[in-house]
Scaffold this motif. Structure first.
Motif: not given
Length: 334
Positions: A266-274
């Motif tokens: 989760l931490q590795g995803l871009p903010a919009p995807e999170r």
């Protein structure tokens, strides 16, 4: 739990096909899971109808309901749900009427009004049958009549089915089914495990408009709750990355098999995807026993739900069983 009311625990299973596993493996895991939650005292075990999805093996829902009921002894087994626009009410009445005769007092029939699939698959399921979501109230009423005792002069009788009075539930993720369930005096299940946005307005509408019926004298609410429990918050978050990957696939139109956990996914995803995953799983409870206990207490307090329908997508089947055990223990210990 420290609230005045402790919701009953039940489970919804999409029968996920795991990466590196087969459909047969998924079906065997479902049986073991049902037997496990039965031993934990869960009230019911439901299976969802989805079609043309490689990672979900519950498309022949009535068949699987029978298989699970035959592999358990007393837990209620049912659909969460059958997508009624895909089926003629008579076919559903005969299928679930047969199940009710085989497993008396143990079968539930949850009904949804969405197709549960894409347009091409929907046309393949229905062939020349023209059916829309607007027909849902009529179809529910017809199904209710077919499961009721046959009346003198009744020309269309479901055999098996007539007189079994299989309990009907209306499922929804919007306000429509909340109003219909209230009008018909039926129990209502909200799909907050994937569409939590309208949860509170739907529950308020259902409770305000509810009319007592022959089957239910006061509102009864079930809500879907994604839960992943582990001995520590850190391990639970790691295991939840399988769920996060599944949700991302749904949001991006890239559905696939259930994948193993990934550290820091989760931490590795871009903010919009999170944020999108967070919105999807807004009712989710992930953590160690204390975190799970607090999360379920908050949900019970905020929704006053009568029942939690747990969804637990853990890649390792043994750790999934452990997650369900820890959840049950957290609920009781609270």
């Amino acid at each position: 739990m420290t609230t005045n009311h402790t919701p009953v625990l039940s489970m919804l299973d999409l029968v996920a096909v795991r990466e590196g596993g087969s459909v047969g493996d998924a079906l065997a895991i479902a049986v073991r899971t049902a037997q496990h939650v039965e031993s934990l005292g869960f009230k019911r075990y439901w299976l969802a109808e989805h079609h043309n999805m490689p990672g979900i093996a519950s498309s022949a829902t009535a068949v699987l309901v029978g298989h699970i009921a035959g592999s358990t002894s007393h837990i209620r087994v049912g659909s969460g749900g059958v997508m009624l626009p895909n089926h003629a009410p008579l076919v559903v009445a005969e299928a679930f009427g047969t199940l009710a005769e085989l497993y008396p007092g143990r079968i539930d029939l949850g009904l949804g009004r969405a197709p549960g699939t894409d347009g091409a698959t929907m046309r393949a399921l229905r062939r020349d049958r023209v059916e829309t979501e607007a027909d849902f109230p009529r179809d529910v009423a017809e199904l209710q009549q077919l499961l009721a005792p046959a009346q003198p002069g009744q020309r269309l009788i479901a055999t098996p089915g007539a007189g079994t009075q299989v309990p009907l539930w209306l499922l929804g993720s919007s306000l429509f089914s909340a109003q219909l369930a209230a009008h018909m005096g039926l129990p209502y299940a909200f799909a907050s495990h994937f569409a939590p946005r309208l949860l509170q307005p739907a529950l308020q509408l259902y409770r305000e408009l509810f009319r007592p019926s022959a089957v239910l004298h006061k509102p009864y609410v079930m809500i879907g709750v994604p839960v992943i429990a582990a001995p520590t918050d850190e391990e639970a978050e790691y295991l939840a990355s399988s769920t996060y990957q599944r949700v991302l696939g749904i949001l991006t139109g890239q559905r696939g098999l259930l994948r193993p956990p990934v550290e820091g996914f989760l931490q590795g995803l871009p903010a919009p995807e999170r944020a999108a995953i967070g919105d999807f799983l807004a009712m989710g409870v992930v953590g160690g026993p204390d975190t799970v206990r607090a999360g379920l207490q908050a949900l019970a307090r905020d929704t006053r739900a009568d029942e939690f329908m747990l969804v637990s997508d853990v890649f390792d089947p043994a750790l999934r069983l452990r997650s369900l055990t820890l959840t049950a223990q957290a609920t009781i210990a609270g």
